[in-house]
Write an enzyme that holds these catalytic residues in place. Sequence first.
Site, PDB file in Angstrom:
ATOM      1  N   LYS A  41       0.810  -1.221   0.000  1.00 36.88           N
ATOM      2  CA  LYS A  41       0.000   0.000   0.000  1.00 36.88           C
ATOM      3  C   LYS A  41       0.842   1.270   0.000  1.00 36.88           C
ATOM      4  O   LYS A  41       0.565   2.214  -0.711  1.00 36.88           O
ATOM      5  CB  LYS A  41      -0.827   0.039   1.291  1.00 36.88           C
ATOM      6  CG  LYS A  41      -2.279  -0.093   1.096  1.00 36.88           C
ATOM      7  CD  LYS A  41      -3.056   0.049   2.399  1.00 36.88           C
ATOM      8  CE  LYS A  41      -2.433  -0.521   3.607  1.00 36.88           C
ATOM      9  NZ  LYS A  41      -2.173   0.163   4.745  1.00 36.88           N
ATOM     10  N   ARG A 120      -9.141   2.396  10.133  1.00 38.84           N
ATOM     11  CA  ARG A 120      -8.787   1.015  10.431  1.00 38.84           C
ATOM     12  C   ARG A 120      -9.904   0.317  11.205  1.00 38.84           C
ATOM     13  O   ARG A 120      -9.825  -0.891  11.411  1.00 38.84           O
ATOM     14  CB  ARG A 120      -7.511   0.997  11.267  1.00 38.84           C
ATOM     15  CG  ARG A 120      -6.241   0.815  10.436  1.00 38.84           C
ATOM     16  CD  ARG A 120      -5.211   0.354  11.388  1.00 38.84           C
ATOM     17  NE  ARG A 120      -3.946  -0.099  10.922  1.00 38.84           N
ATOM     18  CZ  ARG A 120      -2.955   0.623  10.406  1.00 38.84           C
ATOM     19  NH1 ARG A 120      -3.127   1.880  10.137  1.00 38.84           N
ATOM     20  NH2 ARG A 120      -1.794   0.069  10.148  1.00 38.84           N
ATOM     21  N   ARG A 159      11.406  -5.015   3.726  1.00 36.37           N
ATOM     22  CA  ARG A 159      11.104  -3.574   3.702  1.00 36.37           C
ATOM     23  C   ARG A 159      12.112  -2.760   4.499  1.00 36.37           C
ATOM     24  O   ARG A 159      12.576  -3.189   5.553  1.00 36.37           O
ATOM     25  CB  ARG A 159       9.732  -3.333   4.350  1.00 36.37           C
ATOM     26  CG  ARG A 159       8.624  -3.603   3.419  1.00 36.37           C
ATOM     27  CD  ARG A 159       7.409  -2.859   3.745  1.00 36.37           C
ATOM     28  NE  ARG A 159       6.878  -3.002   5.088  1.00 36.37           N
ATOM     29  CZ  ARG A 159       5.587  -2.808   5.345  1.00 36.37           C
ATOM     30  NH1 ARG A 159       4.760  -2.491   4.371  1.00 36.37           N
ATOM     31  NH2 ARG A 159       5.136  -2.923   6.572  1.00 36.37           N
ATOM     32  N   ARG A 192      11.676  -1.044   9.891  1.00 37.55           N
ATOM     33  CA  ARG A 192      10.734  -0.346  10.759  1.00 37.55           C
ATOM     34  C   ARG A 192      10.569  -1.098  12.062  1.00 37.55           C
ATOM     35  O   ARG A 192      10.514  -2.323  12.060  1.00 37.55           O
ATOM     36  CB  ARG A 192       9.365  -0.264  10.077  1.00 37.55           C
ATOM     37  CG  ARG A 192       9.195   0.936   9.241  1.00 37.55           C
ATOM     38  CD  ARG A 192       7.985   0.873   8.370  1.00 37.55           C
ATOM     39  NE  ARG A 192       6.767   0.369   9.024  1.00 37.55           N
ATOM     40  CZ  ARG A 192       5.569   0.435   8.467  1.00 37.55           C
ATOM     41  NH1 ARG A 192       5.427   0.997   7.274  1.00 37.55           N
ATOM     42  NH2 ARG A 192       4.510  -0.045   9.067  1.00 37.55           N
ATOM     43  N   ARG A 203       0.145  -7.150  14.313  1.00 42.11           N
ATOM     44  CA  ARG A 203      -0.481  -6.272  13.310  1.00 42.11           C
ATOM     45  C   ARG A 203      -1.359  -7.055  12.340  1.00 42.11           C
ATOM     46  O   ARG A 203      -2.431  -6.611  11.959  1.00 42.11           O
ATOM     47  CB  ARG A 203       0.595  -5.513  12.526  1.00 42.11           C
ATOM     48  CG  ARG A 203       1.275  -4.456  13.367  1.00 42.11           C
ATOM     49  CD  ARG A 203       2.510  -3.948  12.686  1.00 42.11           C
ATOM     50  NE  ARG A 203       2.191  -3.146  11.511  1.00 42.11           N
ATOM     51  CZ  ARG A 203       3.015  -2.961  10.490  1.00 42.11           C
ATOM     52  NH1 ARG A 203       4.185  -3.550  10.475  1.00 42.11           N
ATOM     53  NH2 ARG A 203       2.672  -2.205   9.482  1.00 42.11           N
TER      54      ARG A 203
HETATM   55  P1  AMP Z   1       0.949   1.780   9.276  1.00 42.91           P
HETATM   56  O1  AMP Z   1       2.147   2.519   8.818  1.00 42.91           O
HETATM   57  O2  AMP Z   1      -0.310   2.288   8.648  1.00 42.91           O
HETATM   58  O3  AMP Z   1       1.108   0.295   9.160  1.00 42.91           O
HETATM   59  O4  AMP Z   1       0.762   2.108  10.844  1.00 42.91           O
HETATM   60  C1  AMP Z   1       1.750   1.762  11.781  1.00 42.91           C
HETATM   61  C2  AMP Z   1       1.131   1.680  13.172  1.00 42.91           C
HETATM   62  O5  AMP Z   1       0.572   2.964  13.533  1.00 42.91           O
HETATM   63  C3  AMP Z   1      -0.022   0.704  13.317  1.00 42.91           C
HETATM   64  O6  AMP Z   1       0.424  -0.618  13.566  1.00 42.91           O
HETATM   65  C4  AMP Z   1      -0.770   1.289  14.511  1.00 42.91           C
HETATM   66  O7  AMP Z   1      -0.081   1.026  15.722  1.00 42.91           O
HETATM   67  C5  AMP Z   1      -0.652   2.786  14.259  1.00 42.91           C
HETATM   68  N1  AMP Z   1      -1.760   3.290  13.432  1.00 42.91           N
HETATM   69  C6  AMP Z   1      -1.637   3.903  12.208  1.00 42.91           C
HETATM   70  N2  AMP Z   1      -2.833   4.277  11.743  1.00 42.91           N
HETATM   71  C7  AMP Z   1      -3.756   3.890  12.672  1.00 42.91           C
HETATM   72  C8  AMP Z   1      -5.175   3.977  12.753  1.00 42.91           C
HETATM   73  N3  AMP Z   1      -5.897   4.527  11.764  1.00 42.91           N
HETATM   74  N4  AMP Z   1      -5.781   3.483  13.853  1.00 42.91           N
HETATM   75  C9  AMP Z   1      -5.077   2.911  14.851  1.00 42.91           C
HETATM   76  N5  AMP Z   1      -3.733   2.785  14.834  1.00 42.91           N
HETATM   77  C10 AMP Z   1      -3.064   3.268  13.753  1.00 42.91           C
END
Ligand code: AMP
Length: 247
Positions: A41, A120, A159, A192, A203
């Site tokens: 994504k 989410r 990644r 990361r 996750r």
């Molecule tokens: P991502 O880069 O979108 O995979 O987000 C990394 C982490 O940030 C996730 O595993 C969550 O801990 C937090 N996070 C990001 N966006 C959200 C969201 N919309 N709701 C809840 N947690 C989020």
Amino acid sequence: MPAQDRTAWLKGGMAHCTTPPRIPLGQPWRLVLLGAPGVGKGTQAELLAERVACCHLSTGDIFRAAESFDAQARRPALQSAFACMQRGALVPDEIVLALLRERIRCLHCPGGFLLDGFPRTTVQAEALEELLRHEAVPLTAVFNYYLPREKIAARIAGRRICPQCQAHYHVQNQRPRKEGVCDHCGGGLVLREDDRPESVVVRMKAYEESSWPLIEFYQKRGLLVNIDADGPPEAVYRRSRMLALHN
Ligand code: AMP
């Protein structure tokens, strides 16, 4: 084409973008991107941001950018969000929604936007729907990227990210010009924090639990576009664009 300036999104508060937004030739695209962690994504978001001009609004990038702030300067909400992120757990809805409301002007970006990692949960999707209705900025489409689990696991292991400018790379599919060094800002590339295997398990579970209600939510509204995320980023991008234009 450079991507849009994201200062207002990443910093929130009074911060604003200094580079004027690029204006697309046609209607601006306003997208939500859905897909499991590692499905690609982030890469598609970068391609869309470059080529369709929409601004890449990633909630995860807000939390990762907060990592580089002085710990004293992080507001308590961001501090606790950051702790959830490090565990791989979802940040509570009220914190994420407060961060979005603080950045509401980003939804009016003349280049359009693509929300990556948000919503989410259905609570977040309902709040977003209400906010967009209130602001009179309707969504163009919701892209739902899908890929088998074993392919996702392989993508996550390779990644890398630049902690300075948040650019994404992959050790096989999307290499930087110089190994371990960001093409954009020269920062050192790292795995990361939440791509470590123990966080990935948490996750994936959180994603599996929360994705179906969201997919249903947007399907009912006629906004969902399902996209096979297999293959090189360029092929997936072309597939997304074609499906969106014919939706
Ligand atoms: P991502 O880069 O979108 O995979 O987000 C990394 C982490 O940030 C996730 O595993 C969550 O801990 C937090 N996070 C990001 N966006 C959200 C969201 N919309 N709701 C809840 N947690 C989020």
